[in-house]
Scaffold this active site. Sequence first.
Site: not given
Length: 444
Positions: A10, A42, A301
């Site tokens: 990520a 996720c 992120n």
Amino acid sequence: MEIVIIGGIAAGMSAAAKAARTNKEAKVTVIEKEQYVSFGACGLPYYLGNQFEDEQEMFARTPEQMRASGINLLLGHEVTAIDFTSKTLTIIDLETNEHLVKSYDRLMLATGATPIVPPIPGIHSDNVYTVTKPERVMTLKEELVNYQHIVVIGGGFIGIEVADQLALQGKKVTVIESDSVIMGGPFDPEFSEKIMEAVREEGVLIQTQERAQEFVAAQSNVISVKTDKGEYPADAVIVAVGFRPNTKFLDGQLEMLGNGAIVIDEFGETSIKEVYAAGDCATINHRLAGTMYIPLATVANKMGRIVGTNIAVNRDERMAYVGALGSSAIKAGAYEAASTGLTEKQAKSLGLSVKTTCIETNNHSNYYTVQEKITIKLVYDAQTYVLYGAQLFGKNETVLRLTGLATAVHAGLTTKELGFIDYAYAPPFASTWEAINVAANTAK
């Protein structure tokens, strides 16, 4: 300039992509243990729950796409040591076992975190799973047809999401949680109770204040889970008790929290100059609480993008992160819940003088179809009325309201201001007094 990023999931790939765009002259290399990049873990509970079938949906970019953008990828490679003085990395090729040394000018650590596997007898049995990597979850999904009784250890985000999705498939699910409530981190007890009841409505058995002590196994498979209070049949066990930052290989050379999370500043820089970190291996600056460990994909992120800029420019051109609020949401059966900023218990632990209001109101006008109740709790300063946090629980149209509340906390608005903000109104979406207005106007 030689920019090296350790970790390509990520934060690492967000940083790599941004760095490559920001500094066309820099050589950007990403070193990743897995054979894939840009994976969104996720999605795993929902893949397991058949909300979508194509596992490729969880990959934002392929290695080929990243290489085409000019990023050098070393997949299937692991960094085993770093010499910060000479700026060199010791790397092992996991396929050939060959060792190599690579130098860098600027470095980013994006090594993520590993699920905690407690030392419970039987935990290494074949039918014990964690829900973090695609291969293991694919195996679990294939084997679900053979599993009826499933025990989930842990009542956090992953544990509850997985339990909810498995219950929808008719599985008999038991959740074992050592705390007195589930979801006790992002929610105050009254909201944790609401989430717990919502999941129970789906047929999930939730046992709180209970600890797993043994996974009783036969022929390498768990057949039951013994706790300090009982025993539960198990065709499979899912362990979801939290994460530990992948930083042990750093051997304490950087400033870290007690759990091993690398401490970073607002630029993403560590205690060593020109060494940056982000994602689940690092801390984040919380706007209200300071340095915290918040392993969320949104934070990873965003901070990855910040580091991607800062690692590729001059120091006087760097940008600072505005700070996180720990905003999070979860679907629990037919209900939704969300939280942002500080909970009441967090605010009090920080020594803040706060008041709260908690109300139940409607999601839209009563003459429009399918009206639902929304519960909203606000945490605010007892003297200034500045909003510190908010929690919501309800059915349709609940979680999206957190966007307005997170913005209000971020901006430091008072409940008095929030009570009169001009939100959009039409009977299918809201009342003339939006639910957020109603909650704010009850703050006394």
